[in-house]
Write an enzyme that holds these catalytic residues in place. Structure first.
Site, short mmCIF file in Angstrom:
data_model
loop_
_atom_site.label_atom_id
_atom_site.label_comp_id
_atom_site.label_asym_id
_atom_site.label_seq_id
_atom_site.Cartn_x
_atom_site.Cartn_y
_atom_site.Cartn_z
N ARG A 276 -10.86 6.47 1.62
CA ARG A 276 -11.08 7.88 1.63
C ARG A 276 -12.25 7.98 2.93
NH1 ARG A 276 -12.01 6.01 -3.95
NH2 ARG A 276 -9.98 7.17 -5.25
N LYS B 255 -15.08 7.21 -5.75
CA LYS B 255 -14.71 8.19 -6.62
C LYS B 255 -14.81 7.28 -8.12
CE LYS B 255 -11.00 11.58 -7.12
NZ LYS B 255 -9.56 12.11 -6.39
N HIS C 82 -7.11 11.43 4.66
CA HIS C 82 -6.61 10.86 3.95
C HIS C 82 -4.43 10.51 4.35
CE1 HIS C 82 -8.01 9.83 -0.15
NE2 HIS C 82 -6.35 10.47 -0.68
N ARG D 140 -4.79 7.06 4.57
CA ARG D 140 -4.74 6.11 3.74
C ARG D 140 -3.42 5.72 2.70
NH1 ARG D 140 -8.46 5.10 -0.75
NH2 ARG D 140 -8.07 5.77 -2.86
N HIS E 35 -8.21 3.39 -7.43
CA HIS E 35 -7.70 4.00 -8.02
C HIS E 35 -8.04 3.68 -9.73
CE1 HIS E 35 -4.33 5.96 -5.50
NE2 HIS E 35 -5.45 6.54 -5.44
N TYR F 176 3.74 6.17 -5.06
CA TYR F 176 3.97 6.08 -3.17
C TYR F 176 5.09 5.34 -3.86
CZ TYR F 176 -0.50 6.71 -2.62
OH TYR F 176 -2.09 6.92 -1.76
#
Length: 386
Positions: free
Chosen positions: A225, A250, A314, A317, A340, A349
């Site tokens: 990120r 995050k 992003h 990414r 995640h 994805y």
């Protein structure tokens, strides 16, 4: 004596540091050289996004200019507590804002979350600006209709606003409000845009500046990120093990990501040329680098590479995750590498790749192919008319 004043500024629903001075072209150009600083056409001042390092950055940038820098309007503790005074608010509403801020911080929410929820409540109090004793669901619905929906805020922003109200109601215990009736719009399902591997290579080749090329290469090759990249310190990079340590990203999670072998020469060349002191990517005089600077040179590199897609940091990414999946890396591993919390986030994805679905032949191709095989030379068979 030339004086430049710094002061608290609430602008674009966020906390800023306003920069005011009598017009001087030399000072204007000096300020514009600071990454991240912007001009507000509505406030008629320069402003700089507030962060833990913002005041230090401004001090360094303005040092040696010959101007007297007036910090008297700024109390750093007041900034950290977000107790800015809002002159158009009643004292009751100001007290509610401060209590709400303290409540969110007590729950240990991130600075970004506190800032977002705080801004929603501030907007609501300015909109409602009446005693809150009889506050009910309809008052909140009217705010959603006349402010959030009418100004066309995104669905994700609308959902965040609902979350802010739920915390607000829980804190103050409004008896006339039923939390279950505060509806949250259904989350949009937006598939990420990705670059092809050829486009990524063309993008890196088109990026002439070594620092800029290193930044784009590490984002793509390690799936970072933008915020993770800008926080990276030199001791987080382990060249021998080909690993990067991502600290408190995050969701307050640490993780390790790998480094591509082909990235190592770029990294070593960059370290030798720029010699950063603390952070991997630094601005002038060791100041933190800004995300806006990365977006600016990425846009320029895309122009040079002839990429017409809308590309953000992003996007690189997303491209990393999609290409990993297409090369057979399992979803569980990709989830860990991306950091995640939920596998559902990573599964998006699978909808981007859809290799099996993309290989299905269109019925138009089937129909044309069958007619060609039958030997019928009809004029309309050549759909392009050529």
């Amino acid at each position: 004596m030339k004086i430049i004043k710094l002061f608290p500024l609430e602008h674009r629903s966020a906390l800023q540091i306003g920069v005011s001075f009598i017009y001087d072209l030399e000072m204007k150009n000096h300020l514009m050289a600071l990454p991240g600083i912007k001009w507000s056409s509505t406030k008629k001042v320069f402003y700089f996004p507030y962060s833990e390092d913002a005041i230090t950055i401004l001090r360094k940038h303005l040092r040696g200019t010959g101007w007297y820098v007036d910090f008297s309007a700024i109390d750093e503790n007041e900034f950290n507590k977000r107790t800015l005074k809002h002159p158009n608010l009643k004292a009751e509403h100001q007290a509610i804002l401060e209590k709400f801020d303290s409540y969110l911080r007590g729950k240990r929410y991130s600075e970004s979350t506190v800032k977002t929820y705080y801004s929603f409540l501030l907007k609501f109090l300015k909109f409602h600006n009446a005693p809150l004793a009889q506050l009910n669901n309809r008052n909140i619905e009217m705010f959603m209709e006349q402010v959030i929906a009418r100004k066309n805020y995104s669905i994700s922003t609308h959902r965040q606003c609902v979350s802010a109200f739920k915390h607000f109601v829980e804190l103050f215990g409004f008896t006339e409000i039923c939390l279950e009736k505060i509806s949250r719009p259904k989350k949009s399902r937006i598939l990420p845009r990705v670059l092809s591997q050829k486009e990524v290579i063309n993008l890196l080749i088109a990026t002439r500046n070594l620092k800029h090329r290193m930044v784009l290469a590490i984002i793509y090759s390690s799936g970072l990120r933008i915020g993770e990249l800008l926080k990276l310190r030199l001791h987080d990079i382990d060249i021998d093990r080909r690993q990067i340590f991502i600290s408190q990203a995050k969701g307050r999670k640490d993780r390790y990501v790998g480094m591509a072998e082909t990235f190592i020469p770029i990294l070593l060349n960059y370290l030798k040329t720029y010699q950063p002191v603390q952070r991997l990517v630094e601005g002038k005089a060791g100041e933190p680098y800004s995300a806006s600077s990365v977006r600016f040179f990425l846009k320029e590199s895309c122009r040079r590479a002839g990429i017409v897609k809308r590309v953000t940091p992003h996007t690189l990414r997303h491209s990393y995750a999609t290409h990993m999946l297409e090369h057979g890396v399992g979803l569980r591993h990709i989830q860990e590498l991306l950091g995640h919390s939920k596998p559902e986030t990573t599964m998006i994805y699978t909808h981007v790749t859809q290799q099996d679905l993309l290989q299905i032949t269109s019925p138009l191709d089937t129909a044309v192919s069958q007619l060609l095989k039958s030997g019928k030379e009809e004029e309309n068979l050549r759909l392009s008319r050529k």
